[in-house]
Motif scaffolding. Structure first.
Motif, PDB file in Angstrom:
ATOM      1  N   GLU A 128     -55.325 -50.378  85.566  1.00  0.00           N
ATOM      2  CA  GLU A 128     -54.958 -49.740  84.300  1.00  0.00           C
ATOM      3  C   GLU A 128     -56.097 -48.874  83.767  1.00  0.00           C
ATOM      4  O   GLU A 128     -55.888 -47.733  83.354  1.00  0.00           O
ATOM      5  N   ARG A 152     -48.466 -42.308  89.857  1.00  0.00           N
ATOM      6  CA  ARG A 152     -48.812 -43.327  88.867  1.00  0.00           C
ATOM      7  C   ARG A 152     -49.403 -42.662  87.621  1.00  0.00           C
ATOM      8  O   ARG A 152     -49.084 -43.019  86.487  1.00  0.00           O
ATOM      9  N   PHE A 178     -48.047 -42.490  83.740  1.00  0.00           N
ATOM     10  CA  PHE A 178     -48.947 -42.857  82.650  1.00  0.00           C
ATOM     11  C   PHE A 178     -48.960 -41.758  81.577  1.00  0.00           C
ATOM     12  O   PHE A 178     -48.846 -42.012  80.395  1.00  0.00           O
TER      13      PHE A 178
END
Ligand code: ADP
Ligand code: MG
Length: 707
Positions: free
Chosen positions: A227, A696, A700
């Motif tokens: 993250e 990804r 995000f």
């Protein structure tokens, strides 16, 4: 097969409508969502022992055959006891559960069962009390369940919201783990290797059903890393983009700076001078400034911003000065305009309720006229609320955007002001905030912004005496307020909504808050302070009405101002010396500190009373921090410690994943991810060699609102 992961769970037979509905409440819509629904801790039931070895108060798992099972009604205590007896060849032990008579169905004598939990002494005999249980084999069936879910291992405990039990989640998540092998791992191999992180597949399994505590911790670290790493990649790319942008150069006009400082009724503090100088230097470059001016409430940020605006104007450029409320915009306008008018710099005020330019008459003009004067460049400094970012506002040559109380604005609003100027040029950005962002957070969440700190208060400011008071202390405080008012001072009383309801919409809550504050005002007027004049300020008042009340308070036509939480931001009433906050435990430290900052601006000693109804230890600790600390910087660090970064202004709003938020305090991990991201970005800024990472990151970017 990846489709299974992304399929809505209602399309999967395995989930009934009831389950789908429950999961929807947790925002779990796909199998992938479920797999990423992580436990927040583990129960350690891995200590498997023989019944003969069990002692009192030990946390243990025992397995054995059920000898007998029955429900016992205890009428006196209106209770049903489910009691079973098991044996494992070394001994026998009882187990009881309370008020769950339906369990009896599962406890068929002859079946194999595991019990995990606490063992107590009851009537001189050892006994499991409300243990976790798991049937591991059926009578007459020699097969044994190999892997357990609820007993005899590290057992995942999930956040149990909306009546979703961990037991149920374990049951549905376990069979899904066989799909994890299909999830491609976005983390590049070399990064996993360098940072000693497990693969996605094993990390997912270990996260839910870990073999050891170490493996669970490593799995968690991996997800936190991922993250933060994505966040850092995002920052890295934004930084690159920013470096390519050009801003208008505003050369330093020393003469003007001297004139400005000379016209002030006070001398600037050392920190104010330093901040001003940093800003001046930034603005003289052709790269856009991105600077945050942090200074405690009352530290004098406005004058520093005004100086920057003045210097931009002396170079012929415009400044947009945006504040979160109309009152605050107006106060800025009224303070800044007379000062700058001495140098023939025209200022204007634009809010949704008025458009005004400053001249001797404080002339009001039509909005259209105002917009024209901004477009022609006649108004050099445009002060206002988010009205400044309406589509029809065009600046002639905007060089500086100032955002006061920046955390009060959405990130999109902040970005919008930068899109206002002439094509190709991006204005310099000066944000201001009294709620300091701890450094690790600032760097991570807002990228490489530059910081100017004003730590030094203007001369002659006194500390505000702060006191936590239980409800019994209220009358004493009222008496104190009376004596202060008789001396000519004024008081704020802040009333939040005491009742709390998650079901009500924000609008309804506000309405109730106002009603409560109104009632309190009436009560105070009739019962406590009949001899004084009490006003009421709340968020639903029209801007005109708000202004009227504020100016009545400012002119001392009111002695006490009862307010809902709207009083929080920026206004300056030097004669007010008391801030009494009802239900103080309902506010975060940052808000409380802001409230407190409303007083202590004049020459007199000021006081802040924090009323609280039997607070928990945690809130007490928080409020105590406020009692002892005067500076917002100290408080911010304390707040971060006590509440964690999730409650930090702006962090949650930015939409970061929980795990990223929780990891922001881990300075080492932040540093690791930053280094890893930097390395990749420098090599491959668009991540062309890393398609999974690219996807990804795109996901995000869609979710988050930092840009
Ligand atoms: P904040 O940093 O909270 O925005 P303000 O800019 O509103 O604070 O300043 C608070 C008050 O302090 C204002 O009335 C301002 O005129 C005054 N002030 C600012 N700088 C100084 C200084 N150096 N000396 C004395 N008073 C100052
Ligand atoms: Mg301010």
């Amino acid at each position: 097969m990846v489709q299974i992961l992304d399929a809505p769970i209602q399309n999967i037979k395995y989930f009934g409508p009831a389950a789908v509905k429950k999961l929807a409440k947790l925002k779990i819509k796909t199998v992938r969502d479920l797999l990423y629904h992580f436990p927040f801790r583990y129960e350690d039931f891995s200590n498997f022992i023989s019944i003969a070895d069990i002692k009192t108060d030990c946390q243990a798992t025992a397995g054995g055959k059920i000898l007998s099972a029955k429900n016992i009604n205890i009428f006196r205590r209106r209770m049903v006891l489910t009691e079973i007896l098991i044996e494992d060849g070394t001994g026998e032990i009882k187990s009881v559960w309370f008020n769950q008579p339906y369990l009896l169905n599962q406890f068929q004598p002859g079946n194999q069962i595991n019990l995990s939990g606490k063992v107590v002494l009851s009537k001189k005999r050892l006994c499991f009390s409300n243990p976790a249980y798991e049937i591991t084999g059926r009578d007459g069936d020699s097969r044994r369940q190999k892997e357990t879910l609820h007993t005899g291992r590290l057992v995942p405990v999930y956040p149990e919201t909306y009546g979703l039990t961990s037991r149920w989640l374990r049951l549905i998540i376990k069979p899904l783990l066989r799909f994890v092998a299909q999830i491609p791992d976005p983390l590049p191999k070399e990064i996993k290797k360098d940072n000693n992180l497990p693969d996605l597949n094993s990390a997912l399994s270990q996260m839910h059903f870990p073999e050891t505590a170490e493996k669970a911790a490593l799995a968690k670290k991996r997800f936190a890393f991922e993250e933060l790493f994505i966040l850092q990649l995002f920052m890295g790319q934004s930084r690159l983009k920013l470096q390519k942008q050009k801003a208008p150069e505003v050369p330093f006009d020393e003469k003007m700076a001297k004139k400005f400082v000379g016209a002030l009724p006070f001398e600037l503090t050392g920190d104010q001078k330093k901040a001003a100088w940093q800003i001046i230097q930034d603005m003289s470059k052709n790269r856009p400034m991105n600077r945050l001016l942090e200074g405690d409430v009352g530290s004098g940020k406005t004058v520093v911003a005004a100086m920057a605006a003045c210097l931009a104007a002396s170079n012929g450029y415009q400044t947009a000065f945006m504040a979160p409320t109309e009152i605050l915009s107006r106060q800025h306008f009224e303070k800044i305009s007379p000062l700058l008018n001495k140098f023939n710099i025209a200022t204007g005020l634009l809010t949704s309720s008025e458009a005004k330019i400053f001249n001797d008459k404080g002339e009001k003009i039509s909005k259209n006229k105002f917009i024209e004067k901004v477009a022609s460049g006649e108004i050099k400094i445009v002060i206002g609320t988010h009205s400044l970012i309406q589509k029809n506002i065009r600046f002639k040559n905007l060089a500086l955007a100032i955002i006061d109380e920046q955390h009060r604005f959405g990130v999109n609003q902040r970005a919008e002001i930068l899109r206002r100027p002439a094509p190709q040029l991006v204005p310099h950005l000066l944000s201001m905030s009294a709620t300091p962002i701890p450094r690790t957070l600032g760097l991570t969440v807002w990228g490489d912004l530059d910081l100017s700190l004003i730590k030094e208060m203007p001369k002659g400011r006194k500390n505000i005496i702060t006191e936590i008071a239980p409800p019994e202390g209220r009358n004493r405080i009222y008496e104190f307020i009376k004596t202060e008012i008789k001396k000519g001072r004024q008081a704020f009383i802040v009333c939040p909504l005491i009742e709390e309801s998650k079901k009500l919409s924000e609008k309804l809550l506000e309405a109730r808050e106002i009603k409560a504050a109104k009632k309190e005002q009436e009560r105070l007027q009739e019962k406590i302070f009949p001899e004084f004049k009490i006003g009421l300020l709340h968020g639903r008042l029209k801007p005109k009405e708000k202004e009227k009340i504020m100016s009545e308070f400012l002119d001392k036509n009111l002695d006490i101002l009862v307010a809902t939480s709207v009083v929080e931001v920026g206004i300056d009433i030097p004669n007010a010396t008391i801030m009494m906050i009802e239900g103080a435990d309902r506010f975060g430290l940052a808000s409380l500190h802001q409230f407190r900052g409303r007083v202590g601006r004049g020459e007199h000693q000021s006081y802040c009373f924090l009323l609280t109804e039997s607070p928990s230890d945690k809130t007490n600790r928080r409020l105590k921090a406020l009692e002892s600390a005067q500076s917002g910087f100290d408080l911010a660090e304390r707040d971060l410690e006590i509440r964690g970064p999730g409650d930090f202004t702006g962090v949650r709003q930015a939409g970061l994943p929980d795990l990223a938020i929780a990891s922001l305090t881990d300075a080492k991990l932040v540093e690791q991810t930053r280094a890893a991201a930097k390395e990749i970005i420098s090599r491959d800024p668009n991540l062309n060699a890393y398609p999974l990472l690219k996807t990804r990151l795109a996901e995000f970017r869609n979710k988050i609102h930092l840009e």
